[in-house]
Design an enzyme around this catalytic site. Sequence first.
Site, PDB file in Angstrom:
ATOM      1  N   TRP B 322       4.891   0.077  -9.787  1.00  0.00           N
ATOM      2  CA  TRP B 322       6.365  -0.701  -9.884  1.00  0.00           C
ATOM      3  C   TRP B 322       6.228  -2.157 -10.371  1.00  0.00           C
ATOM      4  CZ3 TRP B 322       8.730  -3.641  -5.564  1.00  0.00           C
ATOM      5  CH2 TRP B 322       7.838  -4.192  -4.660  1.00  0.00           C
ATOM      6  N   GLU B 464       3.626  -2.708   2.442  1.00  0.00           N
ATOM      7  CA  GLU B 464       3.147  -1.353   2.633  1.00  0.00           C
ATOM      8  C   GLU B 464       2.132  -1.442   4.216  1.00  0.00           C
ATOM      9  OE1 GLU B 464       0.291  -1.304  -0.528  1.00  0.00           O
ATOM     10  OE2 GLU B 464       1.628  -0.426  -1.664  1.00  0.00           O
TER      11      GLU B 464
END
Lengths: 707, 707
Positions: B322, B464
Amino acid sequence: MEWIIKAEEFDPDKVEWNGTRFLLGNGRIGVRGTLDEYGKDQCVAVNMAGVYDQVEGKWREPVNAPNPAYTYILVDGERYSLPDREPASHQEGLDFKKGIFFRKTLFITPRGRVEISSERFCHYSYGDLICMTYHVRADFNCEIEIYTGIDNEIWDLNGPHLKNTRLYEEDGVLISANETQEKKIPVATGEKIHVDFRCERQVIQENDKILHRLTFIAEKDREYSFYKFMTVEKGPGAAERAKSAALDFYEKGYEMLYLDQVSVWGKSWDESRVEIKGNEEDETRINYCIYQLKILAPRFDKDLSVPARGLSGQTYKGAVFWDTEMFILDYFLYSDPEVAKTLIEYRIKGLKGAKIKAKEYGYEGAFYAWESQEDGFDACSDYNVTDVFSGRDMRTFFRDKQVHISAAVVFGIIKYIKATGDTTILKDGADELIIECAKFYDSLLLKKVHSDKYEIHDVIGPDEYHERVNNNLYTNLMAKMVFEEAIKLLEEGELRSRFEDDYKHIFIPTPNKDGVIPQFDGYFSLEDATLDEVRSRILNPKEYWGGAYGVASWTQVIKQADVVTALELFAQEYDRDILKANLDYYQSRTEHGSSLSACMYGLLHLQLDEVEKAYPFFEKTSTADLVQGGKQWAGNIYIGGSHPAAAGGAYQMMIYGFLGLSFEDGKISMKPRLPKDWEEVKIRLKYRGNVYEIIEEGKRGTCTKIG
Amino acid sequence: MEWIIKAEEFDPDKVEWNGTRFLLGNGRIGVRGTLDEYGKDQCVAVNMAGVYDQVEGKWREPVNAPNPAYTYILVDGERYSLPDREPASHQEGLDFKKGIFFRKTLFITPRGRVEISSERFCHYSYGDLICMTYHVRADFNCEIEIYTGIDNEIWDLNGPHLKNTRLYEEDGVLISANETQEKKIPVATGEKIHVDFRCERQVIQENDKILHRLTFIAEKDREYSFYKFMTVEKGPGAAERAKSAALDFYEKGYEMLYLDQVSVWGKSWDESRVEIKGNEEDETRINYCIYQLKILAPRFDKDLSVPARGLSGQTYKGAVFWDTEMFILDYFLYSDPEVAKTLIEYRIKGLKGAKIKAKEYGYEGAFYAWESQEDGFDACSDYNVTDVFSGRDMRTFFRDKQVHISAAVVFGIIKYIKATGDTTILKDGADELIIECAKFYDSLLLKKVHSDKYEIHDVIGPDEYHERVNNNLYTNLMAKMVFEEAIKLLEEGELRSRFEDDYKHIFIPTPNKDGVIPQFDGYFSLEDATLDEVRSRILNPKEYWGGAYGVASWTQVIKQADVVTALELFAQEYDRDILKANLDYYQSRTEHGSSLSACMYGLLHLQLDEVEKAYPFFEKTSTADLVQGGKQWAGNIYIGGSHPAAAGGAYQMMIYGFLGLSFEDGKISMKPRLPKDWEEVKIRLKYRGNVYEIIEEGKRGTCTKIG
């Protein structure tokens, strides 16, 4: 049949296991089958049912009382005790017909042979009483010193739990008075001795012990004996009661208390024993299972249920799991319905805590404790296993994701009402309990926006190796059952409509083309490694197979019956082929790493009349405490102790399976399928207020009301 | 301003970092800034954009070509090379105005001083060309041997990738011809040398190298030079092309190629450079960031996008994340819209793979690859991190749960159309892409049965460290944006109604009483440990902070901007107070363990005109590759390399933040907020076909079309 199990020699590697195998108990206290001279390193425990304590930063667990049976001897100034001294011969064991632990040990000293023997029992009529007798004899004249009294050095997993200890003698009774750390509950042990020979007597205190010292010159070949009356008390006035009760029991005398013990156990066996002609080994096994259930039954106290490791210690925090309703309850339903009722009432009382827990997680209704302690308090930690590699606590999801517990509670109630016909518990709280559990599952339901299936996501099913799965068959079926039971209790109205809608739409996973139902969404796409392959990946024998990175977690290898448990319970809703396909598929993928696993396989095989396939599972579940080798560790956490759920599973296999008993509307019917070598099975049980003797020989069964 | 960055001494601990800091590239190949004599142990790489290969059982990653620049010397029979020999002086560096790497090293030998120097560049006009020149001079007469040629001993993380290697000389060109393991793609390197002094010449092969040996007696103080024309080719005929291209470039000659390199870089800077009067250091930093973006821009090939570590090596599998759309794209939108279009086209081409991936997980529409390689293939493994304690692969969820990637792709398209006005891409596939992504998010939506909120469960957001969370603000906002964009593209109809319904009902987490929005459901109930506390729990410096049991996983400490990223993108929908409250709350809980973090904080501060608070984040994001000390390891996985997303973030801070540029309907407007010491900022950029020079001094900005 053999009512005695024993070890015929001393083996230091079996000390911990024998403590469990030869366990004594009366439902209020459990006393491990350890030798008189053992201490905390040999896992001695006087486990107190329902008395919990937490040391800051550690797990909350049941309290072990100070050990009043502690005893050792010196011969000519040398100590003769196990495990430090090699005995010439040794035996120890359990007479489980009478609930008596015994030992006999011969030592060879430089001057001759010394034999000690003892017997001990937790009295089955008096919840606070332990009795023992101890004998010593030498084949030469010598000086003997006996030390016997209370050992306050206690084996704890997460202790020490007792503080403000006072060790003293009063009115001839040795007393250990203490308080728990957390709630300051008084815990006391009393010990009154009766010595029937002449000796010099002193009371001494050494380290954390208060002991009698009996010193005498022993004559060659004469047996010297003493008797002890030991009390374990809790709550206000515990120390005073420990003393007065000890004095009362002393007055009664050992002989009378012993005869009473034998008699009350005899009566109990008369109402519940199993006889198997043709296989005495199986007969011993099943009755031993029943013994394990009898000794943990809360018969004296109303607020208790049954811990997953019985009264064998502090494993699993002495907490009550789904084991109670799904595995253990059935024995009590058909042997001691009062105890069964106590187990149900324990859950009704826990409803308040279950509602609080549901709210804590943002759900409605009642979310029962995964590890239930007093008043339904959930002792389950978010960090329940230690990673053996990093030494860190692992975030586990037993507490928050094992949502099937509430359904198990409902299932227990339904079984109780069906067995006893006692519907009064409904209005006494079970009614509300069921509806609150239905509300809980209702609030768990999710649907994809464009689907009309209601799903349950992010759970752990019975198989704990697979965390955070969606649509676990067992969980969804059990939730559906709860909706069904709640509907029955409700008048027409919004809530009932809601549960009817849930019942209708809840997604139940369906079989694949081979007839196998996935344990959860995506199960079949996990690595299909064999059990041996998975085992071969283990790097540390203590490592946990589950969790996020366990050797089993991302494979199809499962810890225990999961789909098979679901199908066992709901077999009537599935075709025979489906049941067989799933038994086959999952059997080769099941580690049976839980003692809850074998009986479910066995029961389902028996529903299919597959007696030969079922029998090995009976063997396994009925010997869970009779053979060594069960898992003792999960990560670095000790998980040893007795396995009442396996015993309960063996009982279920016996009555529902081999005898094929069913109980409908006050009538008992039978559909037996016995193993080949079982020529005749005779079982006593209670049903709707009567005692029955059921005899099955060949294919002609009889059922006789005998009381 | 300083266009040269360099190291003024040799430091063996900086070899790997300098390789990244002094990186060369032209979009087709990246050549690490390593010394001529270095080999695989010093992380030499000739990284090939878009050529991927997988060795069985290992990760799929881009191929490093054999290194044709390998060179070392012997003086009087003794080798003089780094890092084995201590130099008397050394410098190496990068002239990023021209894209030239250089080094100069002085060795002191027993008989006198020897100096070597070299320059190297990846040619910016020819995607397959690397040029170098090498000089040696001694201050005494001596025998010198130069070895130079192709080194086939390749630094690989998951290699070796090349097989069927043939090393040979043909028509004076050294050639290494190979094939990749997986797809048997021919990969060849050619090397033609021009030597301008007399020497004895030989071609030798030793180990995996084919080398010229040039032997000569060097005269005191005379400089001996040679030039190399090195080609890197892939695909059918690679070896033949490597040879013929090397001969062609040899014909052109070093001088002409060098002048062309300088000129083409000069033109490029004329359209994109930034000048900052008052802070030369910041000027260097921002232009260095632009350099890092220029060298990875796919200018020669249509099927490429931008790997997360650029062309600096094989980290993160050379995959596109991304990062491209959310961080990097903006620079190209305003400097090289053709490249921006290539990046978009790469995603359109990847739609097929994204649809397959969605289906694989049971979703509809398009689920883009988390780690996208050629044709949108998802290289992301289910096991992306190694547990440093057990040495086992950890099951990670980047591939299956980081669902926000599809929204990033849509977001990139929207930005592209807005910046360029080029709507043709819609009918060329972007239209379908957006609708398929909306279908994907639609199929993710869940609702509680009795609620009308649509939720997204079980995802990983930008941070994350927290896996498998529900209702991540960023993810839900981005999904809502995708619904909005799809609605704009659709006629009235079932699909449009569906997306309208989704748009209306999707749950967007709301601020608590302090104005702080939880990053996901339950975030606030995680342990609120400080960053220092969390750091203090680390047992192994390489351990991963996230995953199931990481030190951050069950705390509020996050890896990177997550809510802050969401608010930066959708700031217009929130009150100023909310933005400030979240910046405050999350800042103290953010590790900034990702290079994607700082710029988002900086941009949001600038939206609030908080220039002083923003500036340290600009410093951090603009120096990601200029200061040593970024994370090099995640578990046992090497993650070093360049940080183009941080560079792109610095560029975004410059244009959107400090200059406050906005581009609406062909017009540029400005709302500058400069750091105090920036007296004047001058920036060149392209917009809608024209080059502009924008000057901001004090509060009076000008924007002039200059081409």
